[in-house]
Design an enzyme around this catalytic site. Sequence first.
Site, PDB file in Angstrom:
ATOM      1  N   ASP A   1       0.898  -1.152   0.057  1.00 55.11           N
ATOM      2  CA  ASP A   1       0.136  -0.078   0.057  1.00 55.11           C
ATOM      3  C   ASP A   1       0.963   1.212   0.179  1.00 55.11           C
ATOM      4  O   ASP A   1       1.820   1.490   0.886  1.00 55.11           O
ATOM      5  CB  ASP A   1      -0.909  -0.087   1.278  1.00 55.11           C
ATOM      6  CG  ASP A   1      -1.621   1.079   1.340  1.00 55.11           C
ATOM      7  OD1 ASP A   1      -1.979   1.821   0.395  1.00 55.11           O
ATOM      8  OD2 ASP A   1      -1.982   1.485   2.671  1.00 55.11           O
TER       9      ASP A   1
ATOM     10  N   ASN B   1      -0.259   4.655  -0.060  1.00 52.66           N
ATOM     11  CA  ASN B   1      -0.986   5.659   0.205  1.00 52.66           C
ATOM     12  C   ASN B   1      -1.480   5.780   1.800  1.00 52.66           C
ATOM     13  O   ASN B   1      -2.329   6.676   2.110  1.00 52.66           O
ATOM     14  CB  ASN B   1      -1.917   6.321  -0.806  1.00 52.66           C
ATOM     15  CG  ASN B   1      -3.174   5.433  -1.036  1.00 52.66           C
ATOM     16  OD1 ASN B   1      -3.033   4.173  -0.580  1.00 52.66           O
ATOM     17  ND2 ASN B   1      -4.235   5.812  -1.678  1.00 52.66           N
TER      18      ASN B   1
ATOM     19  N   ASP C   1      -4.028   3.973   2.801  1.00 48.93           N
ATOM     20  CA  ASP C   1      -5.383   3.610   3.212  1.00 48.93           C
ATOM     21  C   ASP C   1      -5.732   2.310   3.279  1.00 48.93           C
ATOM     22  O   ASP C   1      -6.836   1.809   3.598  1.00 48.93           O
ATOM     23  CB  ASP C   1      -6.166   4.186   1.733  1.00 48.93           C
ATOM     24  CG  ASP C   1      -5.851   3.041   0.614  1.00 48.93           C
ATOM     25  OD1 ASP C   1      -5.075   2.321   0.641  1.00 48.93           O
ATOM     26  OD2 ASP C   1      -6.659   3.286  -0.507  1.00 48.93           O
TER      27      ASP C   1
ATOM     28  N   ASP D   1      -5.595 -10.521 -15.489  1.00 51.07           N
ATOM     29  CA  ASP D   1      -6.872 -11.236 -15.188  1.00 51.07           C
ATOM     30  C   ASP D   1      -8.021 -10.932 -16.068  1.00 51.07           C
ATOM     31  O   ASP D   1      -8.145  -9.871 -16.133  1.00 51.07           O
ATOM     32  CB  ASP D   1      -7.459 -11.068 -13.682  1.00 51.07           C
ATOM     33  CG  ASP D   1      -7.579 -12.397 -12.678  1.00 51.07           C
ATOM     34  OD1 ASP D   1      -8.239 -13.074 -13.534  1.00 51.07           O
ATOM     35  OD2 ASP D   1      -7.052 -12.676 -11.743  1.00 51.07           O
TER      36      ASP D   1
ATOM     37  N   ASP E   1     -10.223 -16.212 -15.615  1.00 52.41           N
ATOM     38  CA  ASP E   1     -10.930 -16.579 -14.587  1.00 52.41           C
ATOM     39  C   ASP E   1     -12.076 -17.774 -15.072  1.00 52.41           C
ATOM     40  O   ASP E   1     -12.936 -17.239 -15.833  1.00 52.41           O
ATOM     41  CB  ASP E   1     -11.787 -15.336 -14.042  1.00 52.41           C
ATOM     42  CG  ASP E   1     -12.152 -15.830 -12.615  1.00 52.41           C
ATOM     43  OD1 ASP E   1     -11.428 -15.827 -11.630  1.00 52.41           O
ATOM     44  OD2 ASP E   1     -13.440 -15.441 -12.510  1.00 52.41           O
TER      45      ASP E   1
ATOM     46  N   GLU F   1      -8.163 -20.524 -16.047  1.00 54.09           N
ATOM     47  CA  GLU F   1      -8.503 -21.353 -14.630  1.00 54.09           C
ATOM     48  C   GLU F   1      -9.845 -21.974 -14.964  1.00 54.09           C
ATOM     49  O   GLU F   1     -10.667 -21.624 -15.266  1.00 54.09           O
ATOM     50  CB  GLU F   1      -9.002 -20.133 -13.875  1.00 54.09           C
ATOM     51  CG  GLU F   1      -8.742 -20.477 -12.170  1.00 54.09           C
ATOM     52  CD  GLU F   1      -9.997 -20.034 -11.404  1.00 54.09           C
ATOM     53  OE1 GLU F   1      -9.835 -20.152 -10.233  1.00 54.09           O
ATOM     54  OE2 GLU F   1     -10.694 -19.368 -12.056  1.00 54.09           O
TER      55      GLU F   1
ATOM     56  N   HIS G   1      -4.561 -16.831  -4.397  1.00 47.03           N
ATOM     57  CA  HIS G   1      -5.500 -16.103  -3.667  1.00 47.03           C
ATOM     58  C   HIS G   1      -6.643 -16.935  -3.165  1.00 47.03           C
ATOM     59  O   HIS G   1      -7.310 -16.349  -2.330  1.00 47.03           O
ATOM     60  CB  HIS G   1      -5.848 -14.630  -4.214  1.00 47.03           C
ATOM     61  CG  HIS G   1      -6.651 -14.982  -5.506  1.00 47.03           C
ATOM     62  ND1 HIS G   1      -6.117 -15.657  -6.664  1.00 47.03           N
ATOM     63  CD2 HIS G   1      -8.026 -14.705  -5.636  1.00 47.03           C
ATOM     64  CE1 HIS G   1      -7.101 -15.839  -7.306  1.00 47.03           C
ATOM     65  NE2 HIS G   1      -8.176 -15.133  -7.190  1.00 47.03           N
ATOM     66  N   ASP G   2      -6.966 -18.150  -3.826  1.00 51.42           N
ATOM     67  CA  ASP G   2      -8.205 -19.025  -3.339  1.00 51.42           C
ATOM     68  C   ASP G   2      -7.798 -20.089  -2.600  1.00 51.42           C
ATOM     69  O   ASP G   2      -8.840 -20.785  -1.957  1.00 51.42           O
ATOM     70  CB  ASP G   2      -8.835 -19.560  -4.571  1.00 51.42           C
ATOM     71  CG  ASP G   2      -9.527 -18.384  -5.503  1.00 51.42           C
ATOM     72  OD1 ASP G   2      -9.755 -17.305  -4.970  1.00 51.42           O
ATOM     73  OD2 ASP G   2      -9.568 -18.481  -6.578  1.00 51.42           O
TER      74      ASP G   2
HETATM   75  O1  TEU Z   1     -12.188 -18.785  -8.552  1.00 50.44           O
HETATM   76  C1  TEU Z   1     -12.824 -19.859  -8.931  1.00 50.44           C
HETATM   77  C2  TEU Z   1     -13.039 -21.060  -8.336  1.00 50.44           C
HETATM   78  O2  TEU Z   1     -13.629 -21.901  -8.694  1.00 50.44           O
HETATM   79  C3  TEU Z   1     -12.499 -20.804  -6.929  1.00 50.44           C
HETATM   80  O3  TEU Z   1     -11.084 -21.589  -6.751  1.00 50.44           O
HETATM   81  C4  TEU Z   1     -13.214 -20.199  -5.949  1.00 50.44           C
HETATM   82  O4  TEU Z   1     -12.373 -19.676  -4.929  1.00 50.44           O
HETATM   83  C5  TEU Z   1     -14.158 -21.460  -5.360  1.00 50.44           C
HETATM   84  O5  TEU Z   1     -15.091 -21.877  -6.290  1.00 50.44           O
HETATM   85  C6  TEU Z   1     -14.812 -21.040  -4.185  1.00 50.44           C
HETATM   86  O6  TEU Z   1     -15.122 -22.147  -3.602  1.00 50.44           O
HETATM   87  C7  TEU Z   1     -12.185 -17.474  -9.577  1.00 50.44           C
HETATM   88  C8  TEU Z   1     -11.108 -16.576  -8.652  1.00 50.44           C
HETATM   89  O7  TEU Z   1      -9.862 -17.038  -8.538  1.00 50.44           O
HETATM   90  C9  TEU Z   1     -11.870 -16.283  -7.439  1.00 50.44           C
HETATM   91  O8  TEU Z   1     -10.817 -15.324  -6.683  1.00 50.44           O
HETATM   92  C10 TEU Z   1     -13.131 -15.843  -7.549  1.00 50.44           C
HETATM   93  O9  TEU Z   1     -13.741 -15.681  -6.559  1.00 50.44           O
HETATM   94  C11 TEU Z   1     -14.058 -16.538  -8.716  1.00 50.44           C
HETATM   95  O10 TEU Z   1     -13.425 -16.920  -9.656  1.00 50.44           O
HETATM   96  C12 TEU Z   1     -15.251 -15.823  -9.191  1.00 50.44           C
HETATM   97  O11 TEU Z   1     -14.580 -14.743 -10.079  1.00 50.44           O
HETATM   98 CA    CA Z   2      -3.702   2.051  -1.037  1.00 49.03          CA
END
Ligand code: TEU
Ligand code: CA
Length: 617
Positions: A34, A36, A38, A111, A224, A283, A356-357
């Site tokens: 970050d 700034n 926030d 993305d 995605d 993905e 991130h998931d």
């Molecule tokens: O994720 C799709 C996905 O199938 C996942 O891994 C998701 O976290 C899971 O279905 C939830 O149980 C992608 C993105 O990476 C994720 O961050 C988004 O939330 C999702 O698509 C919707 O755009």
């Molecule tokens: Ca910021």
Amino acid sequence: MTVEQAPAETPKATARDWFQRAVVYQIYPRSFADSNGDGIGDLRGIISKLDYLQRLGVDVVWLSPIYTSPQDDNGYDISDYRNVDPLFGTLEELRELTDGLHARGMKLVMDLVVNHTSDEHPWFVESRSSKENPKRDWYWWRPPREVDARASQRRAAAAAEPNNWGSAFSGPAWEFDQATGEYYLHIFSKKQPDLNWENPEVRAAVYEMMNWWLDRGVDGFRMDVINFISKDISLPDGPVADGKLFGDGSPFYIDGPRMHEFLQEMHREVFASRTGGLLTVGEMPGVTVEDAVLYTDPARAEVDMVFQFEHVALDQEEGDKWRPKKLLLTELKQTLGRWQEGLAETGWNSLYWGNHDQARAVSRFGDDGKYREHSAKMLAGILHLHRGTPYVYQGEGLGMTNMTFGAISDYRDIEVLNHHREATTHLGHTDAEVLAALAPLNRDNARTPVQWDASRHAGFTTGAPWIAVNPNANHINAAAQMDDPDSVYSFYRKVIALRHAEPVVSHGDFTMLLPDDPHVYAFTRALAGSGSAGSPGSPADGTQILVLGNFSGEERDAQLGDQTWHDAELVLGNYPSDAGAAARDGGSAASAVRSSAAGAMRLRPWELLVLRRRSGA
Ligand code: TEU
Ligand code: CA
């Protein structure tokens, strides 16, 4: 077919060469840095860390969404595809970031979230305005169906939805819209309505947007849930599993009937006319090896590689992340081995432990306590030495761990919050039960801020971070690792450099060993030798490597039944090389391998060994 038609001087193999040698680094902008104060990471924060990324040695940065968004799902709900959300910065700053990456020899992959838009996207605002609107058919609108008495008994809400599908974020996959008296489909949150890819105008609009980004200098897309875009247009009810409120619609929207057609069309409209060096990765939750071969066969011109999900479903009952179970190493090897085999001849793998998931790699597959550093390095070595393109998620290269959250109010992820509400109000689970069940695999584990240093808020922000910083930032942080040759960070540098230097890593074939060993992960990679001396990068250079990883906190013996490896050269390991100990154990000072009396290779807790020999040379 395309392969044969390509001019002889630019064979397809060369076009794929660069990403076979490449390592991708994923940035989740909200949690990266970050600038700034926030409390939310931003583009200027990323720009300030470009030298860090360059020093790590990665080739590509994949940026999770920074587009204009109401942030219902942290940017995966986009309301303007051609602008940057003010939360993250401006288009000019994105240009600066792109230029900064290019100047350092790195690429930028954006993305691409086009299975759905935000409900605040002008397309959807128009679509919902009336049944006659020209964009009505851009989304999936259906009238209510006759209320089924049995269905309404199963759960509190009236079940007039067009079918019984549940949303990935709890609740039904349909939202009723008062204005026109119809429902719209949303596989994810109700603020993420699904686009109707059956409509050619939708597809044209998406391709135009993609071309706009490529013209602005981005180097490709991570797409995605791209294998959700073709649905069975009859939208049938799905099976309802025990203890579930809704049906599973995934058989009717995963890898649907027109998937290959859509991706081939996208390739024609967006990528075919462009010169090489771009990266496309789909993905694809639920994708099978057989489908992945088709998606990634260069001759079919669809995508370069896909993210599969099988290995990140092994530690849960029936693929339910809220019912975690112990991971069996034999199953992990079986799964990843099958993907290696399936894409050996045609297509290409993506390699990842986390994103991130997903939960943090070292907490999930390693030991985030006593052996955190050893296991983080071992996991890096195992993953990156598979055949495929490795992805490093931010913080993974520091050995960052899962977060221990307290109350539900500490969480930020819509998936967690919705699940908690549904499980406590409709399924009769207690707060404590739900919190315990969601702790290991929830997505917020990986969304805490990157730990840059030991200062307040880990150097991530001067303000109040949008989600708590992991308290272990006082000892797990970049500042403590960057100049330490034995750190997890330095180890990632080495393993990334090895891929760049050693053709057997990028191009060699893969053979799994010891499939039934419950603790040791073992495989070889090989590039066949040839009479004519292979230059680096040529498909034949006669190098082999053996990779061994101990997935346990005890000493383990790897019984390979092949003594010839014992004298091979140690390329990489996660214990300090100890010539004295080797001599004591009867090995020569040069030998890195510790042997058991029975001639097995002895691995210390969470040890990684990478051995190399140049046979046929
Ligand atoms: O994720 C799709 C996905 O199938 C996942 O891994 C998701 O976290 C899971 O279905 C939830 O149980 C992608 C993105 O990476 C994720 O961050 C988004 O939330 C999702 O698509 C919707 O755009
Ligand atoms: Ca910021």
